[in-house]
Motif scaffolding. Structure first.
Motif, PDB file in Angstrom:
ATOM      1  N   ALA A   1       0.828  -1.203   0.000  1.00 53.84           N
ATOM      2  CA  ALA A   1       0.000   0.000   0.000  1.00 53.84           C
ATOM      3  C   ALA A   1       0.867   1.258   0.000  1.00 53.84           C
ATOM      4  O   ALA A   1       0.584   2.224  -0.723  1.00 53.84           O
ATOM      5  N   LEU A   2       1.928   1.241   0.800  1.00 53.09           N
ATOM      6  CA  LEU A   2       2.815   2.403   0.873  1.00 53.09           C
ATOM      7  C   LEU A   2       3.500   2.648  -0.467  1.00 53.09           C
ATOM      8  O   LEU A   2       3.591   3.791  -0.942  1.00 53.09           O
ATOM      9  N   PHE A   3       3.973   1.584  -1.094  1.00 59.06           N
ATOM     10  CA  PHE A   3       4.635   1.705  -2.396  1.00 59.06           C
ATOM     11  C   PHE A   3       3.700   2.331  -3.425  1.00 59.06           C
ATOM     12  O   PHE A   3       4.084   3.249  -4.168  1.00 59.06           O
ATOM     13  N   LEU A   4       2.448   1.878  -3.460  1.00 58.84           N
ATOM     14  CA  LEU A   4       1.525   2.350  -4.492  1.00 58.84           C
ATOM     15  C   LEU A   4       1.023   3.768  -4.231  1.00 58.84           C
ATOM     16  O   LEU A   4       0.844   4.544  -5.177  1.00 58.84           O
ATOM     17  N   VAL A   5       0.791   4.126  -2.981  1.00 60.72           N
ATOM     18  CA  VAL A   5       0.324   5.494  -2.744  1.00 60.72           C
ATOM     19  C   VAL A   5       1.440   6.486  -3.060  1.00 60.72           C
ATOM     20  O   VAL A   5       1.183   7.616  -3.519  1.00 60.72           O
TER      21      VAL A   5
ATOM     22  N   GLY B   1       0.256   8.928   5.137  1.00 61.57           N
ATOM     23  CA  GLY B   1       0.461   9.098   6.573  1.00 61.57           C
ATOM     24  C   GLY B   1      -0.260   8.043   7.385  1.00 61.57           C
ATOM     25  O   GLY B   1       0.260   7.547   8.394  1.00 61.57           O
ATOM     26  N   GLN B   2      -1.460   7.674   6.946  1.00 60.57           N
ATOM     27  CA  GLN B   2      -2.216   6.629   7.638  1.00 60.57           C
ATOM     28  C   GLN B   2      -1.476   5.294   7.585  1.00 60.57           C
ATOM     29  O   GLN B   2      -1.396   4.572   8.584  1.00 60.57           O
ATOM     30  N   VAL B   3      -0.919   4.967   6.417  1.00 57.00           N
ATOM     31  CA  VAL B   3      -0.181   3.706   6.280  1.00 57.00           C
ATOM     32  C   VAL B   3       1.072   3.729   7.157  1.00 57.00           C
ATOM     33  O   VAL B   3       1.375   2.755   7.858  1.00 57.00           O
TER      34      VAL B   3
END
Length: 357
Positions: free
Chosen positions: A138-142, A160-162
């Motif tokens: 998820a972090l990579f894609l956002v 920031g949420q991740v």
């Protein structure tokens, strides 16, 4: 033919006006008329989907988005709406991720994946992965979304949420500060900034979020609440004595047979999960409770000392989901029963079946 096309677009305009005025049935009637004139109108199907979704008729909305993509495979809005609905309403994260990959494939019958579309799809797929507990993915894609579409407040908020869920609190703070600077009225950003500042304050590391003009967690929560009071109510704040009373009440409400089986297992109260649990054991920093130790069903299969068994309840996290002290007692009881279930060896499916999920 020209008259039919003009009539179609006129119906869409009338539907939009009615929808903006809150006249849902009138808007749907105009869209029905548009589809009578032009049965394969992707815009009309998509419009029906959006209105039905807003009205809580999720399954009907999905059908309309499907029809829109069939009517016009290049109609971008319907593709994105369908993916978002699958994520936010139906929990079909795998399907949403697959459809995201299809949109990025460059197939000729689908919308051309320009940078803006790529950004939106990366963002949506990152949410699908997040809900599947693939936080690194998820972090990579956002972050790819931000590179493709620019650093929007929406993307900063989710990044920031991740990062918060990964326990990278200082990095989350920096990203959320940027998000709040880009969009000062994003309640989602401000609330998660409050969560991050709260953890840093508890560890003696925070001095507010100067980049966002916020002095501390309390101010961030208050600003989020002022913008969206229903979604982000102010956290409850009860005394340790009141919380201990809620725990005692929850224990007393357990069946006697269960109380006897957990006799000797400490019920400990902490404000939050510690950083080691978050970073190394992948415990969410927002989790409400946790059983640590050996489930009763595995006692004969382990050499681990059984006197390490314990149940943790996280006071600050429980307070955040409660409206008042009566609600707190209920939530403590639900959480305690859930963790007792884990102690007894029940898995998540067992807990759901027994109403303890």
């Amino acid at each position: 033919m020209r008259k039919d096309k003009d009539r179609y677009w006129d119906c869409l305009d009338q539907a939009m006006e009615a929808s903006h005025g809150g006249r849902i049935e009138e808007a749907l009637a105009w869209l029905d008329e548009a589809l009578r004139v032009h049965p394969d109108g992707a815009e009309a199907h998509n419009g029906r989907g959006e209105i039905l979704w807003d009205d809580g008729r999720v399954d009907e909305a999905l059908i309309e988005f499907d029809r829109a993509t069939i009517a016009d495979g290049k109609f971008t809005a319907a593709h994105l709406n369908r993916i978002e609905l699958l994520i936010e309403e139906l929990g079909e994260f795998g399907t949403a991720a697959r459809l995201s990959d299809e949109l990025l494939s460059g197939r000729p019958e689908l919308p051309r994946p320009d940078r803006m579309l790529q950004a939106e799809v990366y963002y949506l797929k990152s949410k699908a992965l997040f809900y599947q507990d693939d936080l690194e993915g998820a972090l990579f894609l956002v972050r790819r979304a931000s590179k493709a579409g620019g650093e929007l407040g929406l993307y900063c908020a989710f990044e920031g949420q991740v990062l918060f869920e990964l326990g990278a609190y200082q990095e989350a703070k920096r990203v959320l500060e940027r998000g709040a600077a880009i969009d000062p009225d994003s309640a989602h950003t401000l609330y998660h900034l409050g969560l991050v500042l709260e953890r840093l304050e508890a560890e003696g590391e925070a001095s507010g979020a100067t980049g966002a003009g916020i002095e501390g967690a309390a101010e961030a929560f208050a600003r989020a609440n002022s913008l969206e009071p229903q979604q982000f109510p102010m956290p409850l704040d009860v005394s340790e004595t009141a919380f201990a009373k809620a725990v005692d009440t929850a224990m007393a409400n357990l069946p006697r047979s269960i109380r006897e089986r957990i006799e000797g297992v400490p019920i400990l109260v902490e404000d939050f999960p510690d950083l080691d649990l978050v970073r190394n054991e992948r415990v969410s920093p927002q989790t409400l409770g946790l059983f640590l130790g050996v489930p009763r069903t595995e006692v004969l299969q382990t050499d681990q000392p059984l006197d390490l068994d314990r149940i943790l309840l996280f006071k600050k996290n429980l307070e955040k989901i409660c409206q008042d002290e009566e609600d707190l007692i209920d939530q403590v009881q639900i959480t305690l029963r859930h963790e007792v279930g884990h102690y007894l060896g029940l898995d998540e499916d067992d807990l759901e079946r027994l109403g303890l999920g």
